[in-house]
Each structure stands twice: as C-alpha cells, then as structure tokens.
Write a protein that holds these residues in place. Structure first.
Motif, PDB file in Angstrom:
ATOM      1  N   UNK A  66      44.409 -15.085  37.938  1.00  0.00           N
ATOM      2  CA  UNK A  66      44.102 -13.611  38.309  1.00  0.00           C
ATOM      3  C   UNK A  66      42.409 -13.893  38.326  1.00  0.00           C
ATOM      4  N   UNK A  67      41.889 -13.185  39.282  1.00  0.00           N
ATOM      5  CA  UNK A  67      40.222 -13.179  39.509  1.00  0.00           C
ATOM      6  C   UNK A  67      39.604 -12.428  38.602  1.00  0.00           C
ATOM      7  N   UNK A  68      38.751 -12.709  37.926  1.00  0.00           N
ATOM      8  CA  UNK A  68      38.078 -11.881  36.724  1.00  0.00           C
ATOM      9  C   UNK A  68      37.555 -10.655  37.302  1.00  0.00           C
ATOM     10  N   UNK A  69      37.638  -9.600  36.685  1.00  0.00           N
ATOM     11  CA  UNK A  69      36.941  -8.569  36.965  1.00  0.00           C
ATOM     12  C   UNK A  69      35.456  -8.673  37.234  1.00  0.00           C
ATOM     13  N   UNK A  70      34.741  -8.048  38.041  1.00  0.00           N
ATOM     14  CA  UNK A  70      33.423  -8.116  38.198  1.00  0.00           C
ATOM     15  C   UNK A  70      32.512  -6.968  38.057  1.00  0.00           C
ATOM     16  N   UNK A  71      31.396  -7.230  37.217  1.00  0.00           N
ATOM     17  CA  UNK A  71      30.720  -6.050  36.917  1.00  0.00           C
ATOM     18  C   UNK A  71      29.257  -6.343  37.234  1.00  0.00           C
ATOM     19  N   UNK A  72      28.541  -5.192  37.541  1.00  0.00           N
ATOM     20  CA  UNK A  72      27.219  -5.135  37.766  1.00  0.00           C
ATOM     21  C   UNK A  72      26.191  -4.458  36.924  1.00  0.00           C
ATOM     22  N   UNK A  73      25.324  -4.859  36.276  1.00  0.00           N
ATOM     23  CA  UNK A  73      24.578  -4.212  35.373  1.00  0.00           C
ATOM     24  C   UNK A  73      23.045  -4.299  35.963  1.00  0.00           C
ATOM     25  N   UNK A  74      22.543  -2.764  36.291  1.00  0.00           N
ATOM     26  CA  UNK A  74      21.380  -2.655  37.063  1.00  0.00           C
ATOM     27  C   UNK A  74      20.199  -2.952  36.499  1.00  0.00           C
ATOM     28  N   UNK A  75      20.118  -3.185  35.166  1.00  0.00           N
ATOM     29  CA  UNK A  75      18.693  -3.628  34.734  1.00  0.00           C
ATOM     30  C   UNK A  75      19.116  -4.153  33.157  1.00  0.00           C
ATOM     31  N   UNK A  76      18.291  -5.134  32.752  1.00  0.00           N
ATOM     32  CA  UNK A  76      18.628  -5.652  31.473  1.00  0.00           C
ATOM     33  C   UNK A  76      18.751  -4.684  30.303  1.00  0.00           C
ATOM     34  N   UNK A  77      19.886  -4.708  29.629  1.00  0.00           N
ATOM     35  CA  UNK A  77      20.127  -4.022  28.306  1.00  0.00           C
ATOM     36  C   UNK A  77      20.237  -4.774  27.211  1.00  0.00           C
ATOM     37  N   UNK A  78      20.259  -4.336  26.084  1.00  0.00           N
ATOM     38  CA  UNK A  78      20.245  -5.042  24.857  1.00  0.00           C
ATOM     39  C   UNK A  78      21.795  -6.052  24.847  1.00  0.00           C
ATOM     40  N   UNK A  79      21.323  -7.269  24.379  1.00  0.00           N
ATOM     41  CA  UNK A  79      22.249  -8.497  24.739  1.00  0.00           C
ATOM     42  C   UNK A  79      23.689  -8.065  24.319  1.00  0.00           C
ATOM     43  N   UNK A  80      23.806  -7.200  23.207  1.00  0.00           N
ATOM     44  CA  UNK A  80      25.202  -6.844  22.331  1.00  0.00           C
ATOM     45  C   UNK A  80      26.156  -6.437  23.405  1.00  0.00           C
ATOM     46  N   UNK A  81      25.451  -5.619  24.277  1.00  0.00           N
ATOM     47  CA  UNK A  81      26.459  -4.784  25.547  1.00  0.00           C
ATOM     48  C   UNK A  81      26.758  -6.091  26.318  1.00  0.00           C
ATOM     49  N   UNK A  82      25.687  -6.656  26.892  1.00  0.00           N
ATOM     50  CA  UNK A  82      26.126  -7.868  27.800  1.00  0.00           C
ATOM     51  C   UNK A  82      27.228  -8.863  27.339  1.00  0.00           C
ATOM     52  N   UNK A  83      26.917  -9.147  26.053  1.00  0.00           N
ATOM     53  CA  UNK A  83      27.872 -10.043  25.541  1.00  0.00           C
ATOM     54  C   UNK A  83      29.268  -9.408  25.471  1.00  0.00           C
ATOM     55  N   UNK A  84      29.347  -8.258  25.192  1.00  0.00           N
ATOM     56  CA  UNK A  84      30.816  -7.495  25.106  1.00  0.00           C
ATOM     57  C   UNK A  84      31.421  -7.684  26.475  1.00  0.00           C
ATOM     58  N   UNK A  85      30.847  -7.305  27.364  1.00  0.00           N
ATOM     59  CA  UNK A  85      31.020  -7.313  28.807  1.00  0.00           C
ATOM     60  C   UNK A  85      31.605  -8.677  29.174  1.00  0.00           C
ATOM     61  N   UNK A  86      30.882  -9.725  28.698  1.00  0.00           N
ATOM     62  CA  UNK A  86      31.115 -11.183  29.177  1.00  0.00           C
ATOM     63  C   UNK A  86      32.413 -11.761  28.663  1.00  0.00           C
ATOM     64  N   UNK A  87      32.797 -11.081  27.474  1.00  0.00           N
ATOM     65  CA  UNK A  87      34.258 -11.469  26.889  1.00  0.00           C
ATOM     66  C   UNK A  87      35.167 -11.344  27.862  1.00  0.00           C
ATOM     67  N   UNK A  88      35.155 -10.232  28.815  1.00  0.00           N
ATOM     68  CA  UNK A  88      35.899 -10.028  29.524  1.00  0.00           C
ATOM     69  C   UNK A  88      35.871 -10.188  31.048  1.00  0.00           C
ATOM     70  N   UNK A  89      34.722  -9.916  31.417  1.00  0.00           N
ATOM     71  CA  UNK A  89      34.287  -9.852  33.106  1.00  0.00           C
ATOM     72  C   UNK A  89      33.330 -10.874  33.307  1.00  0.00           C
ATOM     73  N   UNK A  90      33.185 -11.054  34.851  1.00  0.00           N
ATOM     74  CA  UNK A  90      32.146 -12.001  35.210  1.00  0.00           C
ATOM     75  C   UNK A  90      30.768 -10.706  35.386  1.00  0.00           C
ATOM     76  N   UNK A  91      29.884 -11.238  34.784  1.00  0.00           N
ATOM     77  CA  UNK A  91      28.623 -10.106  34.816  1.00  0.00           C
ATOM     78  C   UNK A  91      27.571 -10.750  35.613  1.00  0.00           C
ATOM     79  N   UNK A  92      27.111  -9.776  36.524  1.00  0.00           N
ATOM     80  CA  UNK A  92      25.628  -9.968  37.162  1.00  0.00           C
ATOM     81  C   UNK A  92      24.775  -8.749  36.483  1.00  0.00           C
ATOM     82  N   UNK A  93      23.592  -9.366  36.291  1.00  0.00           N
ATOM     83  CA  UNK A  93      22.364  -8.418  35.852  1.00  0.00           C
ATOM     84  C   UNK A  93      21.290  -8.537  36.596  1.00  0.00           C
ATOM     85  N   UNK A  94      20.701  -7.510  37.002  1.00  0.00           N
ATOM     86  CA  UNK A  94      19.479  -7.343  37.586  1.00  0.00           C
ATOM     87  C   UNK A  94      18.647  -8.458  36.955  1.00  0.00           C
ATOM     88  N   UNK A  95      17.867  -9.386  37.340  1.00  0.00           N
ATOM     89  CA  UNK A  95      16.977 -10.045  36.617  1.00  0.00           C
ATOM     90  C   UNK A  95      15.739  -9.661  36.327  1.00  0.00           C
TER      91      UNK A  95
END
Ligand code: GLV
Ligand code: GLV
Length: 327
Positions: free
Chosen positions: A1-30
């Motif tokens: 199964x291809x992983x779910x892809x998520x985009x985050x439009x700006x850096x947010x606190x790590x805790x939120x990104x870590x939670x998303x990364x457990x389940x998704x492929x996450x890209x963040x506005x660098x």
C-alpha cells in the motif's frame, strides 16, 4: 500500500510532525515564511491531506489544485481563511484547533488590557531612552482596573476564560453576542447580557472574542467607537477586520477612546498608517496562542484531526462533521 501523503505548509512544533510521521509520508515547507499562493497549490497537489495555517487561503481554487484531498487541518481556532461551505459541498472534512489555546489567548488579552491601562510600553520606552528623571507623583498615571466593567464581545470559550480571569479584579462583567444567553457567564460570573449599544456605553474595557465573518467585519467603526466611553479601552485578540483600523487610529488620536491593545490587524503583517505612532496603543504581532503548551497542543490536535480524516476515524474537532456521515 502506498503511504498516505501529507503536506504541512510551515514548520510547526515537532510533536505534531512526529505524530504524522508515524503514519504518513510528510513534507514540510522548509522555509520559515508563509507559502505564496502558487507554492501552496503546487506543493499541495497530489497530497492526501494538508495541514495549513491561518495565512493559507483554502478555497475552491485550492481544492481544484488538490483533487485527491481527503482532509484539511487548520493550525488555528479561527477559520475565516477557509471556505467551509465549499469544503462541505465537496465532502472534504476540515478541522480547527479549539480549546488548546483558550487559556493562552485569554492570558494575552489580559496582558494587553493591563499593559495599555497602566501604560507599560510607553513607560518601558522612557526607561530605555535614559530620560527618566526619577520618581514623580504625576508621571505615567494610568487607569484603574479593579471594580471596573469588563465588556466581553463574543462569549465563546476564549471570552469565557477572559471573564473568569477578571474575578481577581472584582469586575462587573457584561457581554454581547452568542445566539443563546451564556450559562457559564451568567451562572458562574453573574455576567449580564446587554445589547451591543449598552455594552459599548457601559464598559471600561471591551475585549473582542468573535470569529470574523460578514456580520462581524468592521463591527467597531467610527460610529460604534464613538459610543464607547472616552475613558474606555478596546482589546482585540480575535481577528483584525472586526475593527476598522483606520477609524481606530482616528479614535485613538482624537481621544474618542482612551486606548487600545491589539494582537491582530486588518491586513497582517501591515498596520494602518498612524497606528505605530499612537502612544495609547499596545501592539503585539499576533501571538495570542504563543505559549509552548498551546502551540504544541495545536500541533498535536491538528495532526490527530488530519490522521483521523485520512484513516476514516472521527476527527476530534471537525468543523463540518456532516461530511463524515456521508462517507
Ligand atoms: C489564531 O489566530 C488562531 O485562530 O488560532
Ligand atoms: C474560540 O475558541 C472561542 O470560542 O472563543
């Protein structure tokens, strides 16, 4: 199964990104800046979910650019940046981040209230300028807060928290807004529900806690500012366009009201001309939710909302839950 892809439009606190990364492929506005419209559309294209900010416009054009979108999570409690009816029409669930920022935002409204009443910023400037001649009985006399009347405009969660914090100052609390009388404000705080005109004429401090929509835009303007006491202060931690900022500058300069404490502006990051030179204004850069626990709570809640939308669970704080039952 291809992983779910998520985009985050700006850096947010790590805790939120870590939670998303457990389940998704996450890209963040660098970069630490808002995306341009074109960047928002191209980078979101092909994503299953997007986590965005109050500076991102989420409308029909955005949804057209992200045809496979399964959910959008706003990193804010306010959602005037989103065309919610359009999302609902397309069956796309959308969420916001209430509750986790209520105390922080009410605390910031109090910070502004006390700072403008006691001329904290003006006085701080004098200390730094090296021109303070030493103590004087007539210097920097400010306004009393205790025993005064606090007018809450918008008796939602944040307005209620603001009112609750006034207990230590023994204030009379009045309020306007809300479809129903607020049981919390009336039963817990003995607050009185007034008409808008009555609230304007009776309050010593007015604190705005309304969402921005066509009914609330420019609620405070030359006419309504004139209905306030000349000794009264206006505090806004909600959304800038609830106040006509050019009219406010004039009211501050002509002392139609005594002062204002603002955290939000009509056309952020700009301010109306002349606001920067009003000595009776305290100006903050939209930091209402800016505490560690609040911003981390927002990141975790937005992440949890987005994951739930993508995985078909019920998101904790969905703004259009009617689309969920249709799935
Ligand atoms: C900030 O302004 C928010 O709506 O969360
Ligand atoms: C926002 O959360 C409000 O209800 O004031």
């Amino acid at each position: 199964m291809t992983p779910l892809k998520v985009y985050v439009t700006r850096m947010i606190p790590d805790e939120g990104l870590a939670r998303l990364r457990e389940r998704c492929e996450v890209s963040v506005n660098p970069e630490d800046r808002p995306l341009t419209r074109a960047e928002l559309l191209t980078r979101s294209a092909g994503m299953d979910g997007v986590l965005g900010l109050l500076t991102d416009r989420i409308d029909a054009g955005f949804f057209d650019a992200v045809p496979g979108l399964k959910g959008y999570a706003n990193y804010a409690v306010g959602y005037d940046n989103i065309d919610l009816p359009e999302a609902t029409r397309r069956g796309i669930p959308v969420s916001n981040t209430p509750d986790v920022l209520t105390q922080a935002t009410a605390e910031l409204a109090w910070t502004l209230l006390l700072a403008v009443a006691r001329r904290v910023v003006e006085s701080d400037r004098v200390m730094r300028s090296g021109t303070w001649p030493g103590w004087g009985p007539l210097q920097f006399i400010g306004a009393d807060v205790s025993g005064k009347t606090l007018g809450i405009v918008g008796p939602g969660r944040i307005g209620q928290a603001m009112a609750r914090m006034s207990k230590g100052f023994g204030m009379r609390v009045v309020y306007w807004g809300g479809r129903q009388p607020s049981r919390v404000l009336e039963d817990e705080m003995g607050a009185e529900r007034l008409s808008f005109a009555e609230l304007l004429s009776q309050s010593d401090f007015i604190s705005v806690h309304l969402p921005l929509n066509p009914e609330t835009r420019h609620l405070f303007n030359a006419d309504t500012l004139r209905m306030m006491k000349p000794t009264a202060f206006l505090i806004n931690t909600a959304r800038g366009p609830v106040i006509d900022e050019a009219d406010l500058v004039e009211a501050l300069n002509k002392r139609i009201i005594a002062g204002a404490g603002l955290d939000v502006y009509e056309a952020e990051p700009k301010m109306a001309p002349g606001l920067d030179t009003c000595p009776n204004a305290v100006l903050l850069p939209h930091v209402g939710s800016g505490t560690h626990s609040s911003r981390t709570g927002m990141a975790l809640l937005a992440a949890e909302n987005l994951l739930a939308m993508l995985e078909g669970r019920t998101p904790p704080t969905c703004l259009n839950p009617e689309v969920l039952s249709k799935k």
